[in-house]
Design a protein around this motif. Structure first.
Motif, short mmCIF file in Angstrom:
data_model
loop_
_atom_site.label_atom_id
_atom_site.label_comp_id
_atom_site.label_asym_id
_atom_site.label_seq_id
_atom_site.Cartn_x
_atom_site.Cartn_y
_atom_site.Cartn_z
N ALA A 72 0.84 -1.29 0.06
CA ALA A 72 0.05 -0.08 0.01
C ALA A 72 0.80 1.24 -0.12
CB ALA A 72 -1.15 0.04 1.07
N ASN B 7 -0.45 1.79 -7.70
CA ASN B 7 -1.10 1.48 -6.59
C ASN B 7 -1.09 -0.05 -6.29
OD1 ASN B 7 -2.15 3.88 -4.54
ND2 ASN B 7 -2.36 4.51 -6.72
N LEU B 8 -1.15 -0.74 -7.53
CA LEU B 8 -1.48 -2.26 -7.65
C LEU B 8 -0.21 -3.19 -7.91
CD1 LEU B 8 -4.72 -2.01 -9.65
CD2 LEU B 8 -4.52 -2.45 -7.20
N SER C 69 -4.53 2.38 -1.79
CA SER C 69 -5.01 1.13 -1.35
C SER C 69 -4.51 0.72 0.26
CB SER C 69 -4.20 0.17 -2.26
OG SER C 69 -2.53 0.51 -2.10
#
Length: 412
Positions: free
Chosen positions: A106, A238-239, A127
């Motif tokens: 995150a 973010n992923l 996130s």
């Protein structure tokens, strides 16, 4: 939320001042694509916070109302104590965000820039879903939820100014507070600097718990991640680590390692996975910043698109109490999509012009179908018209470039 919202104009004022210093001192601390990516991540973070903010606050209020050990009056002394204690909790939240893989997944977006300037401060995660847990002890000792929100916002606002290279070491101030110098260390990928200086406002926590590192004159900071992001897509930023953790957990043969991948030390990977799917770390002796050159026109167009997206996001934040849930969700989704589309332009993806046309079409439909105040109608219509013209010229330029490339290949 309100404190941060009111601080936004000052954020951009300071960014403007830093850009003036950039020009005067002839430094190269800014790149358009990197700055837009940082700002886009910040906008996305604010949007996602709208969706996820209520549950953590509800739990905090539940504990405060039913299990608080003390009934503290909101005096100046209590507020100061709450500010200090919040930063203590922030230190451990931040530290574990670097030391546990799931929490790092995150937090990593904040460290993904290979530049270091005031826009980097706004490159926040969308996130983060566990950070609120670290502040629950404050509910137990009786810190009012409103006080928590206020000191948390002040803590975040303070952290903005330390993301600059234009401020040198500050003498005695370095011993007590987080400064640009000791926070530059925190954003470094140099081995000597990794996982140091976690404080938000006070650096004393790092000095007390052995995580402090001074900025060294003979060790220039190299900003960014050892595994470079290599993308201007704020959604992917973010992923990316979640994707890697999922793949490692899926591929490892050990059931114990499938669990440890998520909750183990950051950077740890199962031996069987690391052997088959190695991750190449950046060689800092040959370090080159990720970059995709853009024309001046493309840079101006991307800046316009980011400005339009930010304006719509601000409209949501300022009018959120007057909007229905589905309207809030629709605007959040549009902002996410618009940020992704701008990232695709900066990466020169062939699909980017079509993504832009779809974005412009949805905004045009909203302007036509929804009754808007006159000032808002023109505030959206004028930049949209300019954007559509820009998208046409951008697509035309892209087609000409593709045709030229095809002609060169055929001639060979």
């Amino acid at each position: 939320m309100n404190i941060i919202l009111y601080a936004v104009p000052f954020f951009f004022l300071l960014i403007g001042l830093e850009l003036v210093l950039e020009k005067v001192r002839k430094t190269q601390y800014y790149r358009t694509n990197d700055a837009i990516n940082s700002l886009s991540a910040g906008v996305l973070s604010r949007m996602i916070d709208i969706v996820k903010a209520l549950v953590p606050l509800t739990i905090y209020v539940l504990i405060y109302d039913n299990f608080a050990l003390f009934q503290l009056t909101e005096t100046a002394l209590v507020c100061i104590a709450a500010f200090v204690l919040y930063d203590f909790c922030y230190y451990w939240n931040h530290r574990l965000g670097h030391e546990m893989s799931l929490l790092w997944a995150a937090h990593v977006v904040h460290h993904s820039s290979e530049e270091y300037n005031l826009t980097t401060a706004l490159r926040q995660s969308s996130s983060s879903i566990f950070s609120w847990v670290f502040y629950l002890p404050l509910a137990l000792i009786g810190i009012d939820p409103i006080v928590l929100i206020s000191v948390g916002s002040l803590n975040l606002v303070y952290q903005f100014w330390v993301h600059t290279r234009h401020v040198p070491k500050l003498g005695w101030f370095e011993w007590l507070f987080v400064t640009p110098s000791n926070h530059r260390v925190h954003h470094a990928q140099n081995r000597a600097y990794i996982d140091r200086n976690y404080g938000g406002v006070f650096i004393i926590w790092d000095r007390l718990f052995g995580s402090f590192q001074e900025e060294l004159d003979d060790e220039p900071v190299i900003f960014g991640l050892r595994s470079s992001l290599k993308s201007w897509n704020p959604l992917y930023a973010n992923l990316q680590v979640y994707k890697q953790l999922w793949q490692d957990s899926w591929h490892t043969q050990s059931w114990g390692d499938k669990w440890r991948v998520w909750f183990g030390r950051t950077g740890w990977r199962p031996a069987d996975v690391a052997e088959v799917y190695p991750i190449v770390k950046t060689d800092l002796t040959k370090f080159e910043k990720f970059d995709i050159p853009l024309s001046t026109f493309s840079k101006i167009y991307c800046l316009l698109q980011h400005s339009l997206t930010t304006f719509i996001a601000l409209l949501l934040l300022l009018n959120i109490n007057n909007l229905l849930t589905y309207q809030q969700i629709a605007i959040v989704v549009w902002v996410l999509y618009a940020s992704y589309s701008t990232g695709m332009i900066m990466e020169k993806r062939s699909v980017a012009p079509w993504l832009e046309w779809f974005k412009h079409s949805t905004l045009l439909a909203a302007i036509i179908l929804i009754p808007l105040p006159t000032w808002l109608f023109w505030s959206l219509t004028i930049p949209l018209a300019v954007s559509m013209l820009g998208a046409y010229l951008l697509q035309k330029s892209s087609n000409q470039s593709s045709q030229l490339t095809s002609n060169v290949i055929e001639s060979i």
